[in-house]
Design a protein around this motif. Structure first.
Motif, PDB file in Angstrom:
ATOM      1  N   ASN A 111     -73.825  66.830  -3.287  1.00  0.00           N
ATOM      2  CA  ASN A 111     -74.377  67.316  -2.013  1.00  0.00           C
ATOM      3  C   ASN A 111     -75.511  66.439  -1.484  1.00  0.00           C
ATOM      4  N   VAL A 112     -75.644  65.222  -2.001  1.00  0.00           N
ATOM      5  CA  VAL A 112     -76.690  64.294  -1.555  1.00  0.00           C
ATOM      6  C   VAL A 112     -76.060  62.971  -1.141  1.00  0.00           C
ATOM      7  N   ILE A 113     -76.469  62.477   0.013  1.00  0.00           N
ATOM      8  CA  ILE A 113     -75.960  61.188   0.494  1.00  0.00           C
ATOM      9  C   ILE A 113     -77.148  60.295   0.846  1.00  0.00           C
ATOM     10  N   PHE A 114     -77.263  59.170   0.152  1.00  0.00           N
ATOM     11  CA  PHE A 114     -78.245  58.145   0.496  1.00  0.00           C
ATOM     12  C   PHE A 114     -77.526  57.134   1.405  1.00  0.00           C
ATOM     13  N   THR A 115     -77.945  57.039   2.634  1.00  0.00           N
ATOM     14  CA  THR A 115     -77.227  56.165   3.584  1.00  0.00           C
ATOM     15  C   THR A 115     -77.782  54.753   3.630  1.00  0.00           C
ATOM     16  N   GLY A 116     -79.005  54.547   3.107  1.00  0.00           N
ATOM     17  CA  GLY A 116     -79.679  53.278   3.354  1.00  0.00           C
ATOM     18  C   GLY A 116     -80.224  53.266   4.766  1.00  0.00           C
ATOM     19  N   TRP A 117     -80.690  52.098   5.196  1.00  0.00           N
ATOM     20  CA  TRP A 117     -81.256  51.986   6.552  1.00  0.00           C
ATOM     21  C   TRP A 117     -80.131  52.033   7.580  1.00  0.00           C
ATOM     22  N   LEU A 118     -80.337  52.782   8.671  1.00  0.00           N
ATOM     23  CA  LEU A 118     -79.281  53.005   9.649  1.00  0.00           C
ATOM     24  C   LEU A 118     -79.631  52.464  11.023  1.00  0.00           C
ATOM     25  N   LYS A 119     -78.613  52.168  11.796  1.00  0.00           N
ATOM     26  CA  LYS A 119     -78.794  51.820  13.204  1.00  0.00           C
ATOM     27  C   LYS A 119     -79.155  53.093  13.974  1.00  0.00           C
ATOM     28  N   ASN A 120     -79.724  52.899  15.158  1.00  0.00           N
ATOM     29  CA  ASN A 120     -80.187  54.030  15.955  1.00  0.00           C
ATOM     30  C   ASN A 120     -79.062  55.018  16.274  1.00  0.00           C
ATOM     31  N   ASN A 121     -77.880  54.520  16.607  1.00  0.00           N
ATOM     32  CA  ASN A 121     -76.765  55.412  16.935  1.00  0.00           C
ATOM     33  C   ASN A 121     -76.350  56.264  15.733  1.00  0.00           C
ATOM     34  N   ASP A 122     -76.402  55.674  14.547  1.00  0.00           N
ATOM     35  CA  ASP A 122     -76.078  56.429  13.337  1.00  0.00           C
ATOM     36  C   ASP A 122     -77.070  57.572  13.135  1.00  0.00           C
ATOM     37  N   VAL A 123     -78.351  57.261  13.342  1.00  0.00           N
ATOM     38  CA  VAL A 123     -79.399  58.279  13.185  1.00  0.00           C
ATOM     39  C   VAL A 123     -79.188  59.397  14.200  1.00  0.00           C
ATOM     40  N   LYS A 124     -78.936  59.035  15.443  1.00  0.00           N
ATOM     41  CA  LYS A 124     -78.727  60.035  16.485  1.00  0.00           C
ATOM     42  C   LYS A 124     -77.542  60.937  16.148  1.00  0.00           C
ATOM     43  N   PHE A 125     -76.490  60.335  15.642  1.00  0.00           N
ATOM     44  CA  PHE A 125     -75.296  61.100  15.293  1.00  0.00           C
ATOM     45  C   PHE A 125     -75.610  62.128  14.215  1.00  0.00           C
ATOM     46  N   ILE A 126     -76.330  61.697  13.180  1.00  0.00           N
ATOM     47  CA  ILE A 126     -76.688  62.623  12.100  1.00  0.00           C
ATOM     48  C   ILE A 126     -77.565  63.755  12.622  1.00  0.00           C
ATOM     49  N   LEU A 127     -78.615  63.399  13.369  1.00  0.00           N
ATOM     50  CA  LEU A 127     -79.552  64.414  13.850  1.00  0.00           C
ATOM     51  C   LEU A 127     -78.873  65.412  14.768  1.00  0.00           C
ATOM     52  N   ASN A 128     -77.931  64.943  15.574  1.00  0.00           N
ATOM     53  CA  ASN A 128     -77.219  65.844  16.477  1.00  0.00           C
ATOM     54  C   ASN A 128     -76.258  66.771  15.741  1.00  0.00           C
ATOM     55  N   ASN A 129     -76.027  66.506  14.459  1.00  0.00           N
ATOM     56  CA  ASN A 129     -75.134  67.354  13.668  1.00  0.00           C
ATOM     57  C   ASN A 129     -75.850  68.039  12.507  1.00  0.00           C
ATOM     58  N   SER A 130     -77.188  68.058  12.569  1.00  0.00           N
ATOM     59  CA  SER A 130     -77.973  68.626  11.472  1.00  0.00           C
ATOM     60  C   SER A 130     -78.464  70.032  11.790  1.00  0.00           C
ATOM     61  N   ASN A 131     -78.671  70.813  10.735  1.00  0.00           N
ATOM     62  CA  ASN A 131     -79.276  72.140  10.891  1.00  0.00           C
ATOM     63  C   ASN A 131     -80.786  72.044  11.035  1.00  0.00           C
ATOM     64  N   ALA A 132     -81.383  71.047  10.347  1.00  0.00           N
ATOM     65  CA  ALA A 132     -82.840  70.906  10.391  1.00  0.00           C
ATOM     66  C   ALA A 132     -83.241  69.519   9.916  1.00  0.00           C
ATOM     67  N   GLY A 133     -84.437  69.116  10.337  1.00  0.00           N
ATOM     68  CA  GLY A 133     -85.035  67.877   9.862  1.00  0.00           C
ATOM     69  C   GLY A 133     -86.041  68.188   8.768  1.00  0.00           C
ATOM     70  N   LEU A 134     -86.037  67.400   7.716  1.00  0.00           N
ATOM     71  CA  LEU A 134     -86.915  67.631   6.568  1.00  0.00           C
ATOM     72  C   LEU A 134     -88.168  66.770   6.663  1.00  0.00           C
ATOM     73  N   LEU A 135     -89.322  67.401   6.468  1.00  0.00           N
ATOM     74  CA  LEU A 135     -90.591  66.685   6.551  1.00  0.00           C
ATOM     75  C   LEU A 135     -91.440  67.064   5.328  1.00  0.00           C
ATOM     76  N   PRO A 136     -91.107  66.502   4.167  1.00  0.00           N
ATOM     77  CA  PRO A 136     -91.816  66.866   2.928  1.00  0.00           C
ATOM     78  C   PRO A 136     -93.119  66.092   2.758  1.00  0.00           C
ATOM     79  N   TRP A 137     -94.028  66.248   3.695  1.00  0.00           N
ATOM     80  CA  TRP A 137     -95.270  65.477   3.740  1.00  0.00           C
ATOM     81  C   TRP A 137     -96.132  65.759   2.518  1.00  0.00           C
ATOM     82  N   ASP A 138     -96.637  64.692   1.895  1.00  0.00           N
ATOM     83  CA  ASP A 138     -97.450  64.834   0.689  1.00  0.00           C
ATOM     84  C   ASP A 138     -98.643  63.893   0.750  1.00  0.00           C
ATOM     85  N   SER A 139     -99.277  63.853   1.916  1.00  0.00           N
ATOM     86  CA  SER A 139    -100.415  62.955   2.091  1.00  0.00           C
ATOM     87  C   SER A 139    -101.541  63.716   2.790  1.00  0.00           C
ATOM     88  N   ILE A 140    -102.265  63.059   3.665  1.00  0.00           N
ATOM     89  CA  ILE A 140    -103.474  63.630   4.270  1.00  0.00           C
ATOM     90  C   ILE A 140    -103.170  64.906   5.058  1.00  0.00           C
TER      91      ILE A 140
END
Length: 348
Positions: A221-250
């Motif tokens: 259930n995990v996919i590491f895509t590597g670095w993506l082109k902008n269109n690839d990113v847009k495609f994923i985000l447009n088909n996602s339930n949520a964006g993950l922001l596991p911030w662990d800094s300031i």
């Protein structure tokens, strides 16, 4: 536009530190050959660059806005193992002194959040003035039309996923030390068999990628895509339930990817203490969890997987908030007016 060498491979390295020192020296030479500007906007960090530019501005009596992008050298110290922090702080003592100097000697401070501005004012040892401003990073939303999108152009790793039949949770960004990606992957391991419809897509690259892949790449259930082109990113985000922001800094930061997610109408699952989590809860654009809290993160993911009405509500709220407050055009026209006002005020 100043060539200072061949760069560096690691974000936390002596090579990076020396590269910036070299760039600062070359800038110091170049700046003396420039026509004097009416006003200067200088990003901080880099510490050495800001130090030279602020000194130049003060000597020439030119107003200067210092735009705080990261809390160096504090964040450098925090990235070190606990047992080394005291020693590294001694080594970076000059950087701490230069930081206090540039924050104190600038005409105005600009920051991405109130918390970051307060950090700058604290180091400058002064109260907020009318010239100091908060301007979130914002985002420029590029057009995307799925109806005319050519699926053949997609990254093969994405093309082979039946996105429409899955519940997708996506992280897009650097695999560095400011994000706790391990916790996301621990959740993935916990629910791999019980929740086969939930998929985690982690897009990007960075110093932790090799390690994370070595531990978690066998999860179905995990996919590491590597670095993506902008269109690839847009495609994923447009088909996602949520964006993950596991911030662990300031605390009180407003990380770039938050604006990326909401500009695509995505709910956000965030561990960013302070302003951002308060905003997410107040505006109902996602769910928050405490750092290192695996069960809380797991529950958030399950909630946004199965509560369709809540997910749709958050999506609508996210895109509306982006349009109202975080559109690039709105933010930077406001920023430009402030720059002009400070410049004109200095001439009176």
């Amino acid at each position: 536009l100043i060539h200072a060498g061949n760069g560096f491979k690691s974000n936390i390295s002596l090579c990076r530190y020396l590269f910036y020192k070299n760039y600062s020296r070359k800038l110091n030479t170049a700046i003396k050959l420039m026509q004097e500007p009416d006003i200067i906007v200088c990003a901080f960090p880099l510490i050495d660059v800001a130090y030279r530019v602020v000194k130049y501005a003060n000597i020439k009596n030119i107003p200067i806005i210092l735009d705080i992008r990261d809390l160096w050298p504090d964040t450098i110290i925090n990235a070190m193992p606990t047992y080394l922090r005291g020693l590294v702080r001694i080594i970076l003592n000059k950087d701490f002194l230069m930081t206090k100097y540039v924050l104190k000697k600038s005409t105005a401070l600009c920051a991405m959040s109130i918390g970051v501005l307060n950090w700058g004012l604290h180091n400058a040892k002064r109260q907020k003035s009318k010239n100091d401003l908060v301007v979130p990073i914002g985002y420029s939303k590029s057009s995307y039309n799925e109806n005319v999108f050519n699926a053949d152009d997609l990254n093969p790793k994405i093309k082979n996923i039946h996105l429409k039949s899955k519940k997708i949770f996506t992280y897009v960004g650097t695999f560095g030390f400011t994000y706790d990606l391990d916790l996301i992957l621990e959740v993935a391991a916990k629910i791999e068999k019980s929740e086969p419809d939930i998929v985690f897509i982690l897009a990007g690259a960075g110093p932790k990628l090799k390690y994370l892949k070595s531990v978690y790449d066998k999860l179905n259930n995990v996919i590491f895509t590597g670095w993506l082109k902008n269109n690839d990113v847009k495609f994923i985000l447009n088909n996602s339930n949520a964006g993950l922001l596991p911030w662990d800094s300031i605390d009180n930061a407003m990380p770039n990817k938050f604006f990326d997610y909401i500009s695509n109408g995505l709910p956000v699952i965030s561990s960013a203490n302070g302003e951002l989590n308060i905003l997410i809860n107040k505006k109902k654009i996602g769910l928050t969890y405490k750092r290192q809290n695996l069960s809380e993160l797991r529950n958030n993911i399950l909630k946004l997987s199965y509560d369709i009405s809540l997910n749709n509500e958050y999506k609508l709220n996210a895109i509306n908030l982006y349009k109202e407050k975080y559109s690039e055009n709105f933010l930077y026209s406001t920023y430009a007016k402030n720059v002009e006002a400070i410049c004109n005020q200095d001439k009176i």
